[in-house]
Write a protein that holds these residues in place. Structure first.
Motif, short mmCIF file in Angstrom:
data_model
loop_
_atom_site.label_atom_id
_atom_site.label_comp_id
_atom_site.label_asym_id
_atom_site.label_seq_id
_atom_site.Cartn_x
_atom_site.Cartn_y
_atom_site.Cartn_z
N HIS A 6 0.81 -1.21 0.00
CA HIS A 6 0.00 0.00 0.00
C HIS A 6 0.84 1.26 0.00
O HIS A 6 0.32 2.38 -0.11
CB HIS A 6 -0.91 0.01 1.23
CG HIS A 6 -0.15 -0.02 2.53
ND1 HIS A 6 0.53 -1.14 2.97
CD2 HIS A 6 0.06 0.94 3.47
CE1 HIS A 6 1.10 -0.88 4.13
NE2 HIS A 6 0.85 0.38 4.45
N ILE A 7 2.17 1.13 0.12
CA ILE A 7 3.06 2.29 0.18
C ILE A 7 3.78 2.46 -1.16
O ILE A 7 4.35 1.50 -1.68
CB ILE A 7 4.10 2.13 1.32
CG1 ILE A 7 3.39 2.03 2.67
CG2 ILE A 7 5.07 3.30 1.33
CD1 ILE A 7 4.33 1.81 3.83
N LYS A 8 3.74 3.66 -1.68
CA LYS A 8 4.38 3.95 -2.97
C LYS A 8 5.67 4.74 -2.81
O LYS A 8 6.59 4.61 -3.62
CB LYS A 8 3.42 4.72 -3.87
CG LYS A 8 2.06 4.02 -4.07
CD LYS A 8 2.24 2.62 -4.67
CE LYS A 8 0.88 1.95 -4.88
NZ LYS A 8 1.04 0.56 -5.38
N GLU A 9 5.76 5.55 -1.77
CA GLU A 9 6.95 6.39 -1.57
C GLU A 9 7.91 5.72 -0.60
O GLU A 9 7.52 5.35 0.51
CB GLU A 9 6.53 7.76 -1.02
CG GLU A 9 5.58 8.51 -1.94
CD GLU A 9 5.14 9.82 -1.31
OE1 GLU A 9 5.91 10.35 -0.49
OE2 GLU A 9 4.05 10.30 -1.64
N PRO A 10 9.18 5.54 -1.01
CA PRO A 10 10.15 4.86 -0.14
C PRO A 10 10.30 5.52 1.24
O PRO A 10 10.44 4.81 2.24
CB PRO A 10 11.46 4.98 -0.94
CG PRO A 10 11.03 5.10 -2.36
CD PRO A 10 9.76 5.90 -2.32
N ALA A 11 10.26 6.84 1.30
CA ALA A 11 10.47 7.51 2.58
C ALA A 11 9.41 7.11 3.60
O ALA A 11 9.69 7.04 4.81
CB ALA A 11 10.47 9.03 2.39
N LYS A 12 8.19 6.85 3.13
CA LYS A 12 7.14 6.45 4.06
C LYS A 12 7.34 5.03 4.58
O LYS A 12 6.95 4.70 5.69
CB LYS A 12 5.78 6.59 3.40
CG LYS A 12 5.37 8.04 3.15
CD LYS A 12 3.96 8.14 2.60
CE LYS A 12 3.56 9.61 2.45
NZ LYS A 12 2.17 9.74 1.95
N ALA A 13 7.95 4.19 3.77
CA ALA A 13 8.23 2.83 4.22
C ALA A 13 9.30 2.80 5.29
O ALA A 13 9.38 1.85 6.09
CB ALA A 13 8.65 1.96 3.03
N ALA A 14 10.14 3.83 5.33
CA ALA A 14 11.22 3.89 6.33
C ALA A 14 10.71 4.19 7.72
O ALA A 14 11.46 4.10 8.70
CB ALA A 14 12.25 4.94 5.92
N VAL A 15 9.42 4.56 7.83
CA VAL A 15 8.87 4.87 9.15
C VAL A 15 8.95 3.65 10.06
O VAL A 15 9.24 3.78 11.26
CB VAL A 15 7.41 5.34 9.01
CG1 VAL A 15 6.75 5.44 10.39
CG2 VAL A 15 7.36 6.70 8.32
N TYR A 16 8.71 2.46 9.52
CA TYR A 16 8.67 1.25 10.35
C TYR A 16 10.01 0.95 11.03
O TYR A 16 10.05 0.80 12.27
CB TYR A 16 8.19 0.06 9.52
CG TYR A 16 6.76 0.19 9.07
CD1 TYR A 16 5.72 -0.19 9.90
CD2 TYR A 16 6.44 0.69 7.80
CE1 TYR A 16 4.40 -0.07 9.49
CE2 TYR A 16 5.12 0.81 7.39
CZ TYR A 16 4.10 0.43 8.24
OH TYR A 16 2.79 0.55 7.85
N PRO A 17 11.12 0.86 10.31
CA PRO A 17 12.39 0.61 11.01
C PRO A 17 12.81 1.79 11.89
O PRO A 17 13.42 1.59 12.94
CB PRO A 17 13.39 0.39 9.87
CG PRO A 17 12.79 1.03 8.67
CD PRO A 17 11.32 0.84 8.83
N ALA A 18 12.49 3.02 11.48
CA ALA A 18 12.83 4.17 12.31
C ALA A 18 12.07 4.12 13.63
O ALA A 18 12.63 4.39 14.70
CB ALA A 18 12.51 5.47 11.57
N ALA A 19 10.79 3.77 13.55
CA ALA A 19 9.98 3.65 14.77
C ALA A 19 10.50 2.53 15.66
O ALA A 19 10.54 2.66 16.89
CB ALA A 19 8.52 3.40 14.41
N ALA A 20 10.94 1.44 15.06
CA ALA A 20 11.45 0.31 15.85
C ALA A 20 12.74 0.68 16.58
O ALA A 20 12.90 0.39 17.77
CB ALA A 20 11.68 -0.89 14.94
N LEU A 21 13.68 1.33 15.86
CA LEU A 21 14.95 1.71 16.48
C LEU A 21 14.73 2.76 17.58
O LEU A 21 15.27 2.64 18.69
CB LEU A 21 15.90 2.27 15.42
CG LEU A 21 17.26 2.77 15.94
CD1 LEU A 21 18.01 1.65 16.64
CD2 LEU A 21 18.10 3.34 14.79
N ALA A 22 13.95 3.77 17.27
CA ALA A 22 13.68 4.82 18.27
C ALA A 22 12.96 4.23 19.47
O ALA A 22 13.25 4.58 20.62
CB ALA A 22 12.85 5.93 17.64
#
Length: 330
Positions: free
Chosen positions: A224-240
């Motif tokens: 459902h995600i087309k923009e790569p930057a939006k897909a990066a939210v998941y690993p960023a949220a996990a690390l933070a």
């Protein structure tokens, strides 16, 4: 009531104004309030209005009508006005009582100053927008839990205990947990923002290559995600979230729940991280979902998604930590 206050050893009563003595922005005292003030004076009590109002002329008029002094100062729950009033009237904390309608200003400020408090019901629905939408909602969130905690302590359930509601163990735990949660939220939000909006790699935002890697390796889950930057939210949220979890464990164990020794530490660590991982999964799912559906500027969308996810996680975390992770063996 005033005679009972005087008989209990109090000599100074501090009073809030709006929705305690008069309706918000009102200047007409009800007969009940006027009678109470008269009875308090007859009982030998000293009265003082303390307010952080931005309308000193109105405060002066109210003070003159009631025939009692008024003081203005820093916003409650700052202790400045409480301490200044006690100094002015030569009253000790044990001889002073605060009456107000707001838990996080009047009552917290009084308890921070070491004085007893009476939390009264607000006089009307009209009030400042920030109070109505923020303070009152926060009060509703904690009131039920505070009442249940008072029942569990098996006392006589006075409306306001002499030592102040914020001296209760459960209340102190809630407040400390909120402070630790605030620091964890700040850590979480800062790391996410740096990773998604600031950090660069090979001339582009770090979120772009990370997002492309996510889309490449998890195409079905992120279809459902087309923009790569939006897909990066998941690993960023996990690390933070992981870093925020470490901050939460250390301070909640040592400060919120007062556990310093090594007894049961291994079991507490195991329970805490099981709970935290569960909440982290919920947090990441909420963050990713809301980040992709909220309209507007991406920074605002990121903040709202993170705030909602953190709020839900905070409730689960406190209950889980208090009732399970840091529960001592009987």
């Amino acid at each position: 009531m005033p005679s009972e206050i005087a008989a209990s050893g109090y000599k100074l009563v501090l009073l809030d104004v709006d929705n305690t003595l008069v309706p918000w922005r009102g200047e007409e005292f009800s007969p009940e309030v006027s009678a109470w003030v008269a009875d308090a004076k007859a009982a030998g009590l000293q009265l003082c209005i303390i307010s952080n109002t931005k309308r000193p002329e109105r405060l002066a008029r109210l003070s003159e009508i009631l025939g009692i002094e008024a003081m203005r100062g820093k916003f409650k729950p700052s202790r400045e006005m409480f301490l200044a009033a006690m100094k002015k009237f030569n009253s000790e904390p044990a001889q002073t009582l605060m009456i107000g309608d707001q838990l996080f200003t009047d009552i917290l400020g009084g308890n921070r100053s070491g004085i007893a408090t009476i939390w009264v019901r607000q006089m009307g629905e009209s009030e400042f927008a920030g109070t109505r939408h923020i303070s009152r909602r926060a009060e509703r969130l904690v009131t039920g839990r505070l009442y249940q905690a008072l029942k569990e302590e098996d006392d006589d359930l006075p409306i306001v205990p002499r030592e102040g509601i914020f001296q209760r163990r459960i209340v102190r735990q809630v407040m400390k947990f909120l402070i630790v949660g605030g620091s964890s939220f700040a850590i979480d939000m800062t790391i996410r923002f740096l990773l998604l909006r600031v950090a660069h790699w090979n001339g582009e935002l770090l979120a772009e290559p990370v997002g492309r890697w996510m889309l490449e390796h998890f195409p079905a889950a992120l279809s459902h995600i087309k923009e790569p930057a939006k897909a990066a939210v998941y690993p960023a949220a996990a690390l933070a979230g992981c870093i925020a979890i470490l901050n939460s464990f250390y301070w909640n164990r040592r400060w919120t729940f007062g556990i310093h020794g090594k007894d049961e530490m291994r079991q507490q660590v195991r329970r805490f991280f099981i709970l935290s991982i569960s909440v982290l999964i919920i947090n990441a799912l909420i963050s990713g979902s809301l980040n992709n559906v909220l309209p507007g500027h991406p920074n605002r969308s990121l903040f709202v998604a993170t705030f909602v996810a953190t709020a839900v996680g905070a409730v689960c975390n406190f209950l889980g930590q208090r009732l399970w992770a840091f529960r001592r063996a009987k």
